[in-house]
Motif scaffolding. Sequence first.
Motif, mmCIF file in Angstrom:
data_model
loop_
_atom_site.group_PDB
_atom_site.id
_atom_site.type_symbol
_atom_site.label_atom_id
_atom_site.label_comp_id
_atom_site.label_asym_id
_atom_site.label_seq_id
_atom_site.Cartn_x
_atom_site.Cartn_y
_atom_site.Cartn_z
ATOM 1 N N ALA A 407 -5.573 1.317 11.068
ATOM 2 C CA ALA A 407 -4.567 1.488 12.116
ATOM 3 C C ALA A 407 -5.158 1.217 13.490
ATOM 4 O O ALA A 407 -4.520 0.593 14.352
ATOM 5 C CB ALA A 407 -3.985 2.897 12.049
ATOM 6 N N LYS A 408 -6.399 1.659 13.683
ATOM 7 C CA LYS A 408 -7.055 1.427 14.972
ATOM 8 C C LYS A 408 -7.317 -0.060 15.201
ATOM 9 O O LYS A 408 -7.129 -0.583 16.298
ATOM 10 C CB LYS A 408 -8.373 2.211 15.021
ATOM 11 N N ARG A 409 -7.755 -0.752 14.138
ATOM 12 C CA ARG A 409 -8.032 -2.192 14.269
ATOM 13 C C ARG A 409 -6.774 -2.982 14.559
ATOM 14 O O ARG A 409 -6.796 -3.950 15.329
ATOM 15 C CB ARG A 409 -8.697 -2.706 12.987
ATOM 16 N N LEU A 410 -5.651 -2.560 13.953
ATOM 17 C CA LEU A 410 -4.390 -3.266 14.193
ATOM 18 C C LEU A 410 -3.697 -2.808 15.471
ATOM 19 O O LEU A 410 -2.779 -3.470 15.946
ATOM 20 C CB LEU A 410 -3.448 -3.071 13.005
ATOM 21 N N GLY A 411 -4.123 -1.648 15.993
ATOM 22 C CA GLY A 411 -3.502 -1.124 17.194
ATOM 23 C C GLY A 411 -2.095 -0.611 16.980
ATOM 24 O O GLY A 411 -1.245 -0.716 17.863
ATOM 25 N N GLN A 460 -6.527 -4.243 2.211
ATOM 26 C CA GLN A 460 -5.242 -3.913 1.601
ATOM 27 C C GLN A 460 -4.426 -2.973 2.488
ATOM 28 O O GLN A 460 -3.209 -3.123 2.621
ATOM 29 C CB GLN A 460 -5.477 -3.266 0.242
ATOM 30 N N ILE A 461 -5.104 -1.997 3.087
ATOM 31 C CA ILE A 461 -4.403 -1.054 3.968
ATOM 32 C C ILE A 461 -3.846 -1.777 5.185
ATOM 33 O O ILE A 461 -2.713 -1.541 5.618
ATOM 34 C CB ILE A 461 -5.349 0.086 4.390
ATOM 35 N N GLU A 462 -4.648 -2.698 5.747
ATOM 36 C CA GLU A 462 -4.170 -3.454 6.916
ATOM 37 C C GLU A 462 -2.947 -4.289 6.554
ATOM 38 O O GLU A 462 -2.006 -4.403 7.350
ATOM 39 C CB GLU A 462 -5.291 -4.351 7.443
ATOM 40 N N GLN A 463 -2.940 -4.886 5.369
ATOM 41 C CA GLN A 463 -1.787 -5.681 4.962
ATOM 42 C C GLN A 463 -0.531 -4.819 4.855
ATOM 43 O O GLN A 463 0.551 -5.210 5.298
ATOM 44 C CB GLN A 463 -2.080 -6.358 3.612
ATOM 45 N N SER A 464 -0.684 -3.611 4.291
ATOM 46 C CA SER A 464 0.468 -2.728 4.175
ATOM 47 C C SER A 464 0.958 -2.267 5.539
ATOM 48 O O SER A 464 2.157 -2.189 5.781
ATOM 49 C CB SER A 464 0.112 -1.521 3.303
ATOM 50 N N LEU A 465 0.019 -1.962 6.447
ATOM 51 C CA LEU A 465 0.422 -1.546 7.792
ATOM 52 C C LEU A 465 1.099 -2.686 8.541
ATOM 53 O O LEU A 465 2.063 -2.471 9.292
ATOM 54 C CB LEU A 465 -0.799 -1.050 8.571
ATOM 55 N N LEU A 468 4.480 -2.754 7.263
ATOM 56 C CA LEU A 468 5.220 -1.582 7.714
ATOM 57 C C LEU A 468 5.699 -1.738 9.149
ATOM 58 O O LEU A 468 6.814 -1.359 9.499
ATOM 59 C CB LEU A 468 4.317 -0.350 7.584
ATOM 60 N N PHE A 469 4.862 -2.336 9.993
ATOM 61 C CA PHE A 469 5.201 -2.480 11.407
ATOM 62 C C PHE A 469 5.737 -3.866 11.754
ATOM 63 O O PHE A 469 5.946 -4.164 12.936
ATOM 64 C CB PHE A 469 3.971 -2.180 12.267
ATOM 65 N N ASN A 470 5.930 -4.720 10.733
ATOM 66 C CA ASN A 470 6.440 -6.071 10.982
ATOM 67 C C ASN A 470 5.609 -6.810 12.036
ATOM 68 O O ASN A 470 6.127 -7.387 12.989
ATOM 69 C CB ASN A 470 7.903 -6.018 11.446
ATOM 70 N N LEU A 471 4.299 -6.772 11.854
ATOM 71 C CA LEU A 471 3.420 -7.392 12.840
ATOM 72 C C LEU A 471 3.420 -8.905 12.674
ATOM 73 O O LEU A 471 3.352 -9.424 11.554
ATOM 74 C CB LEU A 471 1.985 -6.880 12.676
ATOM 75 N N PRO A 472 3.439 -9.639 13.791
ATOM 76 C CA PRO A 472 3.265 -11.091 13.693
ATOM 77 C C PRO A 472 1.843 -11.411 13.292
ATOM 78 O O PRO A 472 0.911 -10.682 13.628
ATOM 79 C CB PRO A 472 3.550 -11.573 15.129
ATOM 80 N N GLU A 473 1.695 -12.485 12.544
ATOM 81 C CA GLU A 473 0.356 -12.861 12.076
ATOM 82 C C GLU A 473 -0.508 -13.308 13.253
ATOM 83 O O GLU A 473 -0.047 -13.971 14.171
ATOM 84 C CB GLU A 473 0.469 -13.998 11.062
#
Length: 542
Positions: A407-411, A460-465, A468-473
Amino acid sequence: MTQRRITDDLHALLGVLPVPIAEAVVRGNNSDNLLEIILDLGRKPMARFVDSEIELLPEEVAHEDIDYVVSRIGEVDADNRAGLERTLHRISAIRNRRGHIVGLTCRVGRAVYGTIDIIQDLLETGKSILLLGKPGIGKTTMLREAARILAESKRTIIVDTSNEIGGDGDVPHPAVGRARRMQVAKPSLQHEVMIEAVENHNPEVIVIDEIGRELEAAAARTIAERGVQLVATAHGRTLENLLLNPTLSDLVGGIESVTLSDEEARRRGTQKTVLERRSPPTFDVLVEIQERDRLAVHADVAAAVDALLRGYPLAPEIRVRAASGEIQIEKPAPTQAVSRQARGAGRRGTAEAFGGPQRVSGPVRTTPNYAEMREEPAEENAVQATAVHTIRVFPYGVARNRLMQAAKRLGVPVLVVREAEEADVVMTLRAYYRAREQPIVQAEERGLQIYALRANTIAQIEQSLAALFNLPEESPLPGDLVSAASQTQTAIQAVLDGQRFVDLPPAVASIRRMQHEMARQAQLVSHSYGKEPNRRVRIFRD
C-alpha cells in the motif's frame, strides 16, 4: 493565557565563569534564549541558544579556565554534576582517563511557570504519566512545574537524583512549591530512594527525573502497584523507542514472544510466533514532547502498545500551544471508509486485467486467467478511477507487513484492520478461499468483497490493490520504450529470416501491447507467456 517565565539569577552562573567569558555572554545580549555554555580544553568557548550557537572568544579554553570554574562550584558528585545553591543551574564535567576534568557544560536553569497547562487535565486524573523527549527540550522544566501544581492538593515527593528538579543545596528551589524533595547520594541508588519515599513518607504522588536503569523501572512498577501516582521522565523520544529498549520496556508493559494457533495466525495475517505485551504498563499515559509547545499524547498506553506490536499503530492526540497561549487539541481523525456501492462501480474491468479469482458481493465469479493467454487490446481500455477514501482491508492468511508495504509503494489509502467485522474488503489466499475457512464464509454472508491471491507475495498484493483502487498502469520510461522497440524489431527480423520463434525479455503490460502491435503489423503472431513480473512476449510465424 501566555506563559510567564521566571529566570533564575543568571549572575550566579556568570559569577563562576572566567571574567572574559562571562563578559562575552553578556555582550551576546540573548540571555532569555541561552541554554548552556560549553568549555572544552583546547577549544573556543561556545554559547548554545535555543536555535543557534556562537563562539564567545577567539582564544581557546585553557586549564586555568576550567580550574577557575571548578574551584568556585565546589565538589563534583559521582554523576559528574555540580550545582549552585538556591539556583537551578547545573554544571556537568567531562573527565579524561586519569580522572582530570577537561570539559564543562554549564546549563542555565530556569523555572518556567505555565508550561504544564498543556497536560494539566491529565495530571488531575490521578493517572501515572511518563514524559519522553530529546535532551534540552524541556522535560525537567515541565516535571518541576508538575510537582508544584500537584503539591497544592496532594502529598508530593520529588526523588531528585541530580538536584536538577529542586536545585542544589539543602533547601529546594521555590519553583517546586510545597513538594518535598529527597536527594540521592549516588545515581545508582535512585531505585532505593524511590522505594524509601513510598515506605517512609506516605506520598500520594512521586515525581522522578530520568528513569534510565532496569532497577529504577522495577521500582517504578512497585510504586505504581501500591496505588501511588507517578510522574516521570525517561530516556527516549517515542513510544516505539521505549518499547525497543530492553532496559525500560517494562515501563510500558514489556514484550514477550508467544506462539499462536494456526487459526489465530491466519486470522491476524502473521507468523505463528509474534510479540505481545507481557504485563500491564507501569504508566497509564505517555507524552512525547516533540517540540517545546507541541506534544503527542498516548492516553491509553496499553492500547497503544498492543496496536504497535500488532502492526496497527494508533495515532496519538496532538496538543499545541499557540503563540497566543491557547491550547489546541487535535484528536485522531476517524478513518472514513468507502461505501461498497461506490467502490463496486467500474472495478470489474481493472480486476480482470490482473488475473486471479475475485469474489464480489453476490455470486462467485471467477475471472479469466491470462497467465497463458495472449494480451488483449482491452488492456488499453482498463477502467481508471481515483480512490479518494481509505479502504479497510482485513488480511486473512496474507502477511500484514507485506500488505502495508504494498500500500505504501502504491501510495493508496489502506487501513489494515484486525477483524473482518471492521473491514470493507477481505484479502486472502486461494487455498483458504477454496477450503471455505470460517472467516471467509462469514465475510461472504456479510456481502464483503474478497480478493483471493495466488501467492502471499508483494507483487500479488500490489496487483489486488491496483484492482481495488482502479489504478492506472504506470507508464514506462521513454528509454525503456525505445530499447523494447529495438529488441522487438530485431526479433521480428529474425523470425522473418527463418528463425522458428523469438522470446523477448520480460516487460510490463504496456510494452507487451506495443510488441504485439509491432508483430501484427509485420504479419506475425505473438503470445504472452509466464507470470508477473516475468511475463514475456513470444513472436513466431502463423
